[in-house]
Design an enzyme around this catalytic site. Structure first.
Site, short mmCIF file in Angstrom:
data_model
loop_
_atom_site.label_atom_id
_atom_site.label_comp_id
_atom_site.label_asym_id
_atom_site.label_seq_id
_atom_site.Cartn_x
_atom_site.Cartn_y
_atom_site.Cartn_z
N GLU A 167 -7.75 -23.32 44.20
CA GLU A 167 -7.24 -22.44 43.13
C GLU A 167 -8.37 -21.59 42.55
OE1 GLU A 167 -6.80 -23.55 39.14
OE2 GLU A 167 -7.14 -25.67 39.49
N LYS A 194 -6.41 -34.50 32.60
CA LYS A 194 -7.28 -34.73 31.45
C LYS A 194 -6.52 -35.42 30.33
CE LYS A 194 -10.95 -31.40 31.57
NZ LYS A 194 -10.57 -30.46 32.64
N1 PSU Z 1 -6.88 -28.86 34.08
C1 PSU Z 1 -8.20 -28.98 34.29
N2 PSU Z 1 -8.91 -27.89 34.72
C2 PSU Z 1 -8.31 -26.69 34.94
C3 PSU Z 1 -6.90 -26.58 34.73
C4 PSU Z 1 -6.24 -27.68 34.31
O1 PSU Z 1 -8.75 -30.07 34.09
O2 PSU Z 1 -9.00 -25.72 35.30
C5 PSU Z 1 -6.22 -25.27 35.02
C6 PSU Z 1 -5.51 -25.32 36.39
O3 PSU Z 1 -5.54 -24.03 36.95
C7 PSU Z 1 -4.09 -25.68 36.01
C8 PSU Z 1 -3.92 -24.91 34.72
O4 PSU Z 1 -3.13 -25.30 36.98
O5 PSU Z 1 -5.19 -25.06 34.06
C9 PSU Z 1 -2.81 -25.44 33.87
O6 PSU Z 1 -2.63 -24.58 32.80
P1 PSU Z 1 -1.32 -24.71 31.87
O7 PSU Z 1 -1.51 -25.98 31.12
O8 PSU Z 1 -1.36 -23.49 31.00
O9 PSU Z 1 -0.15 -24.72 32.81
#
Ligand code: PSU
Ligand code: MN
Length: 300
Positions: free
Chosen positions: A21, A155
């Site tokens: 990603e 996390k």
């Molecule tokens: N969690 C992490 N590192 C990240 C992300 C999530 O520990 O970089 C990033 C990933 O790209 C994930 C996105 O798909 O954040 C999720 O964001 P949201 O909660 O807005 O869907």
């Protein structure tokens, strides 16, 4: 959709490819280290015997596999937007640059015929979801996308228990890699147990193959790979920074897709690099493991 020639060749010949990603580069890791780390992640996939395919939208075009110019753009350009599945068509029509999340990367990887994907952490259900309804589209997208995502769990900024419940509802299988504990990203153990454990990359690839036989290949899989014990974040530091980060996000009224990047950045600043070191170590380990799974899947 433009597939990089090296990736296209590998796919045509049935050789292993691992999707990566790009939101982790633009919004998950601090500049200027992010570009070097992005290259290291690709190198870890190569070291594991597979071809890396970092995915992003460049000037409105979905790219599967980035050349160095494109990777630099995603890493350095402050105007890069975080793009989930619903945003893909908008950035395509506007001709702008978008960094793809787990959701949109998985979506485009599956379209290109890539089955294995490596990242750091999955998005999930946020702790205040009962009021905000904030649940990452990563979860619903995996419920209809045939990819296996290698990650270090989620996390603890998230509601881990609720995230695991939603993955169950959404028919997304979760396999612990040599563990029956769901990993907590910076920590080896989130406090939640897992039902299934695989002890090798070959076993994970076997599950992927068996999905075809069971007609469940339309659903995603999560291979949860805990951070190495030597790379874990100090537990007290973790708990302290987490509590302060959640309070700070609340006080600053951060909402929507800004919540996750805000908390990631808070961790990196407040641990003075310790969380970044852990983050890099676990992503590289996931890239290597994903390459092994893709290799086993391609040769099996
Ligand atoms: N969690 C992490 N590192 C990240 C992300 C999530 O520990 O970089 C990033 C990933 O790209 C994930 C996105 O798909 O954040 C999720 O964001 P949201 O909660 O807005 O869907
Ligand atoms: Mn969200």
């Amino acid at each position: 959709m433009l597939i990089h020639p090296e990736v296209a060749d590998a796919l045509a010949e049935g050789r292993p490819v691992v999707a990566l990603e790009s939101t982790i580069i633009s919004h998950g890791l601090p500049r200027p280290d992010n570009l070097r780390i992005a290259r290291e992640i690709e190198a870890a996939v190569r070291a594991g015997g597979a071809v890396p395919a970092t995915i992003a939208v460049i000037d409105g075009q979905a790219r599967i596999g980035l050349d160095d110019d494109a990777l630099e753009k995603v890493a350095a350009d402050l105007g890069v937007t975080k793009v989930s599945v619903r945003d893909l068509a908008v950035v395509a029509a506007m001709g702008t640059v978008g960094a793809t999340t787990v959701a949109s990367t998985a979506h485009l990887a599956a379209r290109a015929g890539i089955r294995v994907f490596a990242t750091g952490g999955l998005g999930g259900v946020h702790r205040d979801a009962r009021e905000t309804w904030d649940e990452s589209a990563d979860l619903t997208t995996l419920s209809r996308t045939p990819v296996l995502v290698v990650c270090a769990g989620v996390k603890s900024i998230l509601d881990v228990g609720a995230t695991l419940e939603r993955l169950e509802t959404l028919n997304v299988g979760v396999l612990g890699y040599r563990t029956d504990r769901f990993p907590g990203f910076y920590l080896r153990d989130s406090g939640y147990s897992l039902y299934w454990t695989v002890s090798s990359a070959a076993e994970a690839a076997e599950v992927l193959r068996a999905q075809d036989a069971m007609g469940s290949a339309g659903y995603g899989l999560v291979l949860a790979n805990p951070i190495a014990a030597a790379d874990e974040l100090d537990h007290d530091l973790h708990d302290r920074v987490l509590a302060r980060g959640l309070a700070a996000a609340d006080a600053a009224s951060i909402t929507g897709k800004d919540v996750t990047p805000y908390l990631l950045d808070f961790f990196h600043r407040e641990t003075h690099g310790a969380s970044l070191a852990a983050n890099v170590a676990l992503v590289l380990a996931n890239a290597r493991l994903a390459a092994e799974v893709a290799t086993s899947y391609a040769t099996g």
